[in-house]
Write an enzyme that holds these catalytic residues in place. Sequence first.
Site, PDB file in Angstrom:
ATOM      1  N   TYR A  91      50.188  44.193  40.957  1.00 46.42           N
ATOM      2  CA  TYR A  91      49.238  43.215  41.520  1.00 46.42           C
ATOM      3  C   TYR A  91      48.646  43.748  42.822  1.00 46.42           C
ATOM      4  O   TYR A  91      47.413  43.779  42.996  1.00 46.42           O
ATOM      5  CB  TYR A  91      49.954  41.880  41.773  1.00 46.42           C
ATOM      6  CG  TYR A  91      49.100  40.870  42.514  1.00 46.42           C
ATOM      7  CD1 TYR A  91      48.083  40.173  41.856  1.00 46.42           C
ATOM      8  CD2 TYR A  91      49.287  40.625  43.876  1.00 46.42           C
ATOM      9  CE1 TYR A  91      47.282  39.259  42.538  1.00 46.42           C
ATOM     10  CE2 TYR A  91      48.502  39.716  44.565  1.00 46.42           C
ATOM     11  CZ  TYR A  91      47.505  39.038  43.890  1.00 46.42           C
ATOM     12  OH  TYR A  91      46.710  38.133  44.574  1.00 46.42           O
ATOM     13  N   SER A  92      49.506  44.180  43.744  1.00 46.10           N
ATOM     14  CA  SER A  92      49.006  44.635  45.053  1.00 46.10           C
ATOM     15  C   SER A  92      48.154  45.886  44.903  1.00 46.10           C
ATOM     16  O   SER A  92      47.121  46.035  45.576  1.00 46.10           O
ATOM     17  CB  SER A  92      50.184  44.903  45.999  1.00 46.10           C
ATOM     18  OG  SER A  92      50.923  43.724  46.189  1.00 46.10           O
TER      19      SER A  92
HETATM   20  N1  LIG Z   1      47.000  31.840  45.906  1.00 47.79           N
HETATM   21  C1  LIG Z   1      47.339  32.815  46.722  1.00 47.79           C
HETATM   22  O1  LIG Z   1      48.323  32.717  47.478  1.00 47.79           O
HETATM   23  C2  LIG Z   1      46.505  34.064  46.769  1.00 47.79           C
HETATM   24  C3  LIG Z   1      46.807  35.024  47.748  1.00 47.79           C
HETATM   25  C4  LIG Z   1      46.042  36.171  47.800  1.00 47.79           C
HETATM   26  C5  LIG Z   1      44.989  36.336  46.923  1.00 47.79           C
HETATM   27  N2  LIG Z   1      44.735  35.394  45.970  1.00 47.79           N
HETATM   28  C6  LIG Z   1      43.642  35.648  45.040  1.00 47.79           C
HETATM   29  O2  LIG Z   1      42.765  34.548  45.041  1.00 47.79           O
HETATM   30  C7  LIG Z   1      42.097  34.470  43.770  1.00 47.79           C
HETATM   31  C8  LIG Z   1      42.190  33.060  43.225  1.00 47.79           C
HETATM   32  O3  LIG Z   1      43.552  32.788  42.961  1.00 47.79           O
HETATM   33  P1  LIG Z   1      44.183  31.329  42.809  1.00 47.79           P
HETATM   34  O4  LIG Z   1      45.424  31.356  43.595  1.00 47.79           O
HETATM   35  O5  LIG Z   1      43.167  30.284  43.049  1.00 47.79           O
HETATM   36  O6  LIG Z   1      44.611  31.414  41.281  1.00 47.79           O
HETATM   37  P2  LIG Z   1      44.542  30.427  40.013  1.00 47.79           P
HETATM   38  O7  LIG Z   1      44.645  29.011  40.456  1.00 47.79           O
HETATM   39  O8  LIG Z   1      45.547  30.959  39.056  1.00 47.79           O
HETATM   40  O9  LIG Z   1      43.088  30.701  39.451  1.00 47.79           O
HETATM   41  C9  LIG Z   1      42.801  31.920  38.831  1.00 47.79           C
HETATM   42  C10 LIG Z   1      41.600  31.728  37.987  1.00 47.79           C
HETATM   43  O10 LIG Z   1      41.293  32.966  37.332  1.00 47.79           O
HETATM   44  C11 LIG Z   1      40.848  32.673  36.028  1.00 47.79           C
HETATM   45  N3  LIG Z   1      41.101  33.792  35.140  1.00 47.79           N
HETATM   46  C12 LIG Z   1      42.248  34.510  35.019  1.00 47.79           C
HETATM   47  N4  LIG Z   1      42.126  35.431  34.070  1.00 47.79           N
HETATM   48  C13 LIG Z   1      40.861  35.331  33.600  1.00 47.79           C
HETATM   49  C14 LIG Z   1      40.116  36.000  32.607  1.00 47.79           C
HETATM   50  N5  LIG Z   1      40.638  36.993  31.877  1.00 47.79           N
HETATM   51  N6  LIG Z   1      38.820  35.630  32.363  1.00 47.79           N
HETATM   52  C15 LIG Z   1      38.280  34.633  33.068  1.00 47.79           C
HETATM   53  N7  LIG Z   1      38.927  33.951  34.033  1.00 47.79           N
HETATM   54  C16 LIG Z   1      40.202  34.285  34.282  1.00 47.79           C
HETATM   55  C17 LIG Z   1      41.612  31.438  35.608  1.00 47.79           C
HETATM   56  O11 LIG Z   1      40.821  30.638  34.758  1.00 47.79           O
HETATM   57  P3  LIG Z   1      41.208  30.344  33.221  1.00 47.79           P
HETATM   58  O12 LIG Z   1      42.692  30.378  33.103  1.00 47.79           O
HETATM   59  O13 LIG Z   1      40.574  29.041  32.907  1.00 47.79           O
HETATM   60  O14 LIG Z   1      40.534  31.470  32.537  1.00 47.79           O
HETATM   61  C18 LIG Z   1      41.742  30.681  36.917  1.00 47.79           C
HETATM   62  O15 LIG Z   1      40.649  29.784  37.061  1.00 47.79           O
HETATM   63  C19 LIG Z   1      42.789  35.514  42.877  1.00 47.79           C
HETATM   64  O16 LIG Z   1      42.017  36.679  42.817  1.00 47.79           O
HETATM   65  C20 LIG Z   1      44.089  35.797  43.614  1.00 47.79           C
HETATM   66  O17 LIG Z   1      44.604  37.064  43.326  1.00 47.79           O
HETATM   67  C21 LIG Z   1      45.457  34.268  45.881  1.00 47.79           C
END
Ligand SMILES: NC(=O)c1ccc[n+]([C@@H]2O[C@H](COP(=O)([O-])OP(=O)(O)OC[C@H]3O[C@@H](n4cnc5c(N)ncnc54)[C@H](OP(=O)(O)O)[C@@H]3O)[C@@H](O)[C@H]2O)c1
Length: 233
Positions: free
Chosen positions: A152-153
Site C-alpha cells: 500500500y505505502s
Molecule cells: N482513510 C485514511 O485514513 C486514509 C489515509 C491516507 C490516505 N487515504 C487515501 O484516501 C483515499 C480515499 O480513501 P477512503 O479512506 O475514503 O476509502 P474508502 O471509504 O474505502 O473509499 C474508497 C473508494 O474507492 C473506490 N474504489 C476502490 N476500488 C475501486 C475500483 N477498482 N474502481 C472504482 N472505484 C474503486 C470505492 O468505491 P466502490 O467500492 O463503490 O467501487 C470507494 O468509494 C484513498 O486513496 C486512500 O488510500 C486514506
Amino acid sequence: MANIIVTGAGSGIGRELCRYLLESGAHTVTGISRSRAVPAEIQAAVCAEGAVYHHYPMDITRYSDIRAFREWLVASHIVPDGLVNNAGMMLRRPFEEITPKEAEEVLQVNFLAPFMLIQDLLPLMPRGSHVVNITSMGGVNGSVKFSGLSIYSASKGALSVLTEVLAEELKERDIRVNALALGAVQTPMLEKTFPGYQAPVLPREMAKYTGDFVLTGHRFFNGKVLQVAVTTP
Ligand SMILES: NC(=O)c1ccc[n+]([C@@H]2O[C@H](COP(=O)([O-])OP(=O)(O)OC[C@H]3O[C@@H](n4cnc5c(N)ncnc54)[C@H](OP(=O)(O)O)[C@@H]3O)[C@@H](O)[C@H]2O)c1
C-alpha cells in the site's frame, strides 16, 4: 474549476468531497465508483446554483472502462478541468504473506488506474486544469511507517513520484499536478484495516480541505506532495 471528476465517490472522503464540491461552486461533479447507486449523502447535497452531479459506475482498473468514460465525457460535452484520483485500496498484511495477485491489485487501483485515467483524460483537459492525486503519509520518504503496509505505502509513493514528474512534463500545457499525502481519516477503509483505531479527522473535514485545494491549490502549487496529517510526523 468548472467540471471536476472524483474517483472513489462511493464512500469515505470521495463521497464527502463530491458533496462539498457541489455545494462550493463546481459546475458539474462526476463521481466514479463501482457501485451504480448514487450515495444518499450526495443526493442530499445542497447544490450551488446550476451545479449538477453525474454518477459514473466503473471499475477504474479496467482500461476499457476508462476509454468508455472518456467517450461518455465527450458525448456529454463535459470538458474536465479537475481530476481527483481519490479511489484507493488498502492492504495490511505481513510482507511475506502478500500474494502476487494482491500486490498487483493494490498497484492497479492505487497507481496504474490513476496513471491510465490521467493519460486518457489529458487530451480533453484545457489549460488551467488541476490534477490532484490522493496519496498517503505512508508513501512519503522519511515519514513514520506502519508494519504490514508495504505494498500500500509503496503504491502511494509511486503515485507521489508520478505527481512530481507529470507536473514537469505538463507545465508547458499549463496543467498543474499535485498530491495530498493524507494522514489517518475515520473512513470505512481505515475502520476495516485498523479496527478500533480512532482517527482525529472525519471524512467531511478532509473533504473540505481537499475540495478547497482542488479549487484553488493549482494557483499556488505545482508538482508538490503536501503532507496533510496531524498524527504522523
Ligand atoms: N482513510 C485514511 O485514513 C486514509 C489515509 C491516507 C490516505 N487515504 C487515501 O484516501 C483515499 C480515499 O480513501 P477512503 O479512506 O475514503 O476509502 P474508502 O471509504 O474505502 O473509499 C474508497 C473508494 O474507492 C473506490 N474504489 C476502490 N476500488 C475501486 C475500483 N477498482 N474502481 C472504482 N472505484 C474503486 C470505492 O468505491 P466502490 O467500492 O463503490 O467501487 C470507494 O468509494 C484513498 O486513496 C486512500 O488510500 C486514506
